[in-house]
Design a protein around this motif. Structure first.
Motif, PDB file in Angstrom:
ATOM      1  N   VAL A  48      -4.836  -1.877  -4.690  1.00 32.16           N
ATOM      2  CA  VAL A  48      -5.140  -1.092  -3.491  1.00 32.16           C
ATOM      3  C   VAL A  48      -6.598  -1.286  -3.087  1.00 32.16           C
ATOM      4  CG1 VAL A  48      -5.344   1.249  -2.569  1.00 32.16           C
ATOM      5  CG2 VAL A  48      -3.355   0.634  -3.943  1.00 32.16           C
ATOM      6  N   LYS A 108     -11.399   4.623   2.082  1.00 33.71           N
ATOM      7  CA  LYS A 108     -10.222   4.612   1.201  1.00 33.71           C
ATOM      8  C   LYS A 108     -10.469   3.764  -0.039  1.00 33.71           C
ATOM      9  CE  LYS A 108      -6.787   5.753   4.698  1.00 33.71           C
ATOM     10  NZ  LYS A 108      -5.559   5.351   5.423  1.00 33.71           N
ATOM     11  N   LEU A 132       0.827  -1.210   0.000  1.00 35.17           N
ATOM     12  CA  LEU A 132       0.000   0.000   0.000  1.00 35.17           C
ATOM     13  C   LEU A 132       0.859   1.256   0.000  1.00 35.17           C
ATOM     14  CD1 LEU A 132      -2.821  -1.007   2.521  1.00 35.17           C
ATOM     15  CD2 LEU A 132      -3.057  -0.679   0.048  1.00 35.17           C
ATOM     16  N   ARG A 168     -10.245   5.240  -4.043  1.00 37.00           N
ATOM     17  CA  ARG A 168      -9.502   4.642  -5.152  1.00 37.00           C
ATOM     18  C   ARG A 168     -10.449   4.122  -6.234  1.00 37.00           C
ATOM     19  NH1 ARG A 168      -4.962   7.272  -4.931  1.00 37.00           N
ATOM     20  NH2 ARG A 168      -3.603   6.719  -3.156  1.00 37.00           N
ATOM     21  N   ASP A 220       0.507   3.713  -3.084  1.00 35.26           N
ATOM     22  CA  ASP A 220       0.011   5.065  -2.805  1.00 35.26           C
ATOM     23  C   ASP A 220       1.025   6.114  -3.257  1.00 35.26           C
ATOM     24  OD1 ASP A 220      -2.408   4.251  -1.768  1.00 35.26           O
ATOM     25  OD2 ASP A 220      -1.741   4.278   0.324  1.00 35.26           O
TER      26      ASP A 220
END
Length: 376
Positions: A303, A315, A261, A319, A265
């Motif tokens: 992700v 989150k 991650l 995404r 990210d």
């Protein structure tokens, strides 16, 4: 006429309206004149290093890449002038400093003149500390930065900038002038290579305005009539993105979720827009744009899967929205995004999103979506 006597030389140095500081091979200050002593009271300390005098190694400072005196001694020639802000509270807010080697091995002399901390100039010649470096932002509108700051201007949207973008697109190979001409200006014929050489010259002038005539470029190399970016001196955000995605996917394969991650990210943070977004209709950019979009899709899906496994709906939704923008006609992506909105209780947003997706499908394909809101 012979050299002046030691006494006369000492009188001349002491009477100069400029500061003089002598530094040895270890970086220790070995002497200074009156002007330097007046501007830099810390010269009264003994011993004192050059690094302490100018905070050479401080992060973000003009000398964090290395000591001025040691660099001058190593190169064997004077360095361009640089402004260094001082910590003094009196009249001296900054000094312009030039370092030059002395005959005795390892020693250097620092020449000082008064400066102003509000002066926007930082040094008289670009790139001299860390070497010539160029950073190109290819995601979104093209951005070019040197060690001095942004290199903006109309040229980026003109022919020299177009050539630069093409070389960014073909950054992993050397491209012949004929191929560049045919890609950028189809049908240019015999005049094509000449136009390429002309605009390469213009591009080099923009990137290195102070380059000596006929001196080799630090950024655009010529290999027997073909051109390429010098990857030793040019960094591109697309390469950093690709490296971070590959690192993140490797962590994911090993089940290292936190590391995956973090890397993914980091990669996704670089996406300021599509690759070379200011060349939306350029056929020569299409293949590379699609390749990078594919990598972005892989990163986003990884992700999203991990965030959903962790039940981190906010989150995951963030995404999924990014993936839905990247793949606006993918029914599965839209359906998963709407399902997360519904699970969060964001039904109004889900309904608006579905209405927009339905209109796009009808406009572009004349078809209804493969699912309805009631299916969710």
């Amino acid at each position: 006429m012979g050299p002046p006597s030691s006494k006369l030389a000492a009188e001349v140095v002491e009477g100069l309206p400029y500061g003089i500081v002598i530094v040895d091979a270890e970086g220790t200050v070995r002497g200074s004149n009156g002007a330097a002593d007046a501007w830099l009271p810390q010269l009264a300390q003994d011993p004192l290093s050059c690094a302490d005098l100018f905070s050479c190694r401080d992060p973000g400072g003009p000398c964090e890449s290395g000591c001025l005196a040691q660099r001058a001694a190593a190169t064997g020639k004077p360095l361009p002038e640089i402004r260094i802000d001082t910590a003094q509270t009196g009249d001296v807010s900054a000094l312009w400093v030039t370092a030059a080697p002395l005959r005795e091995e390892g020693r250097a002399v620092l020449h000082l003149r008064l400066g102003d901390a509000n002066d926007r100039r930082r040094r008289s010649s670009p790139h001299w500390i860390s070497g010539p470096q160029l950073r190109i932002g290819a995601f979104g509108r093209t951005r070019v930065d040197s060690a001095e700051g942004p290199m903006s201007g109309k040229w980026i949207q003109q022919r020299p900038g177009e050539v630069l973008k093409y070389l960014v697109c073909e950054r992993n190979r050397v491209v012949h002038a004929e191929e560049i001409a045919e890609s950028l200006w189809p049908g240019a014929g015999r005049q094509g290579p000449g136009r390429v050489r002309h605009f390469i010259h213009g591009l080099r002038e923009q990137l290195e305005p102070g380059r000596v005539k006929r001196a080799p470029s630090h950024f655009i190399v010529n290999v027997r009539g073909a051109y390429a970016l010098d990857r030793r001196n040019v960094t591109i955000d697309a390469d950093e993105f690709e490296a971070a995605v590959e690192k993140g996917l490797a962590h994911d394969e090993r089940g290292e979720n936190d590391q995956a991650l973090a890397s993914l990210d980091e990669a996704l943070a670089l996406l300021a827009g599509e690759f070379l977004a200011d060349e939306p209709y350029a056929e020569w950019a299409y293949a590379e744009r699609e390749r990078l979009n594919g990598l972005a899709g892989k990163a986003l899906r990884t992700v999203i899967r991990t965030r959903l496994d962790q039940a981190d709906l906010p989150k995951a939704a963030e995404r999924l929205e990014q993936l839905a923008e990247l793949e606006p006609f993918d029914s599965d992506v839209q359906r998963r995004l709407l399902a997360v909105f519904v699970a969060q209780g964001r039904r109004t947003k889900a309904a608006r999103r579905f209405a927009g997706f339905r209109m796009r499908m009808l406009r572009e394909f004349g078809e209804e979506p493969e699912f309805s809101l009631s299916d969710l």
